[in-house]
Design an enzyme around this catalytic site. Structure first.
Site, PDB file in Angstrom:
ATOM      1  N   ILE A  13       0.832  -1.204   0.000  1.00 58.67           N
ATOM      2  CA  ILE A  13       0.000   0.000   0.000  1.00 58.67           C
ATOM      3  C   ILE A  13       0.868   1.255   0.000  1.00 58.67           C
ATOM      4  CG2 ILE A  13      -1.795   1.279   1.230  1.00 58.67           C
ATOM      5  CD1 ILE A  13      -2.700  -1.404   2.438  1.00 58.67           C
ATOM      6  N   ASN A  33      12.281  -0.958   6.449  1.00 57.51           N
ATOM      7  CA  ASN A  33      13.399  -1.881   6.687  1.00 57.51           C
ATOM      8  C   ASN A  33      13.406  -3.056   5.712  1.00 57.51           C
ATOM      9  OD1 ASN A  33      11.351  -3.546   7.592  1.00 57.51           O
ATOM     10  ND2 ASN A  33      12.113  -3.725   9.697  1.00 57.51           N
ATOM     11  N   TYR A 145      -1.615  -8.575  17.182  1.00 59.41           N
ATOM     12  CA  TYR A 145      -1.704  -7.622  16.071  1.00 59.41           C
ATOM     13  C   TYR A 145      -2.890  -6.678  16.263  1.00 59.41           C
ATOM     14  CZ  TYR A 145      -2.697  -5.912  11.347  1.00 59.41           C
ATOM     15  OH  TYR A 145      -2.970  -5.107  10.269  1.00 59.41           O
ATOM     16  N   ARG A 271      -7.616 -20.910  11.719  1.00 60.19           N
ATOM     17  CA  ARG A 271      -6.493 -20.515  12.564  1.00 60.19           C
ATOM     18  C   ARG A 271      -6.964 -19.623  13.698  1.00 60.19           C
ATOM     19  NH1 ARG A 271      -2.705 -18.195   7.831  1.00 60.19           N
ATOM     20  NH2 ARG A 271      -4.685 -17.115   7.461  1.00 60.19           N
TER      21      ARG A 271
END
Length: 310
Positions: A13, A33, A145, A271
């Site tokens: 994005i 990074n 997250y 999951r």
């Protein structure tokens, strides 16, 4: 010239946003990074690039002071739910601590920014029954997250309310399009499906495929960010999505028709942290002039054409 910082700007994005801003004549600086981003995503545009970690606070402070950015788009993140479950502390350092440190430095130094925009996620909503998801719906962050994203967006908004910083937060739903990195097991589902289709490999579907997602094409996302950045109102959170809802198995079948290929599906257990149903209410975004232009079918056609040529 308007000066812009994009953290995570070599990513999917972020690189689309960078291309748009350069085209508009902005002076763009990118810090990435390259843990998920790719330098090739921005090699064809004139930007100042630093391959650096946003968790290096001294580096970030020096950059913010030296450049005095007008706009800051904070996209740098460990962007995978599954990865955050495996590495919660590392996720926290990137997805929350670096954000708060940047906001605090801007506040203490009284840097003259025009807008700080933090990119959060629809993952904050979890599996609560509120539907479709509105910005003031209940939240249920189920993973490191989602927890960090929610905390960081609240810090962003509260730095606006408490200290007068011009801040905004956005909650991305399922963004897809060219330049998504399909080589990571934590990539967006459509990038993985695309790679499996092209390379005739099986696709592992977690769950039965009935889980729904609000897929939004990356061009629409960039247009939404540009629209939001122009606002001078009080700090707000905006859903950034298409406003639709599609079962994942239907998306796969649509993509098969577009590509002219069939994909072998291997079903697996759902999951931890996966969301069952996802759909955004984008009324708040529409109120400031945004309208999505890309249907799912048109977006998938464009994505397939791009990837098939690569």
């Amino acid at each position: 010239m308007t000066k812009v910082l994009i953290t995570g700007g070599a990513g999917f994005i972020g690189s689309f946003l960078a291309h748009k801003l350069v085209k508009l004549g902005r002076d763009v600086t990118i810090v990435d990074n390259l843990s998920m981003g790719r330098k090739e995503n921005i090699d064809d545009i004139d930007v100042t690039f630093y391959q650096h970690d946003v968790c290096d606070h001294q580096f970030m402070h020096e950059l913010l002071t030296k450049r005095e950015f007008d706009y800051i788009y904070y996209l740098a993140a460990v962007s995978s739910v599954a990865d955050s479950v495996e590495r919660p502390l590392e996720t926290h350092e990137v997805n929350q601590e670096s954000v708060v440190d940047t906001l605090e430095y801007i506040r203490k130094q009284n840097l003259p920014i025009k807008r700080f925009l933090f990119t959060s996620s629809a993952a904050v909503y979890g599996n609560l029954p509120d539907f479709p998801k509105q910005e003031d719906s209940h939240v249920q962050p189920l993973t490191p997250y989602a927890i960090d994203k929610y905390a960081s967006e609240r810090f962003t908004i509260d730095y606006g309310n408490l200290y007068g910083l011009p801040t905004t937060a956005v909650r991305f739903f399922n963004v897809y399009g060219p330049r998504q990195n399909p080589d990571s097991p934590y990539s967006g589902v459509l990038s993985i499906i695309t790679k499996c289709l092209k390379e005739n490999k099986p696709f592992t579907l977690y769950g039965d495929g009935s889980q729904t997602r609000d897929f939004v094409y990356v061009d629409d996302v960039v247009n939404a960010l540009m629209t939001i950045s122009k606002q001078s109102n009080e700090p707000k959170v905006y859903n950034v999505a298409n406003g639709g809802e599609t079962p994942l198995i239907d998306v796969i079948h649509t993509y098969e028709k577009i590509s002219g290929k069939q994909i072998k599906i291997k079903f697996a257990e759902s999951r931890n942290g996966d969301i069952n149903k996802s759909k955004a209410d984008i009324s708040r975004l529409k109120e400031i002039g945004f309208e999505p232009h890309w249907s799912l079918e048109d977006g998938l056609k464009n994505y397939w054409d791009y990837y098939a040529k690569k």
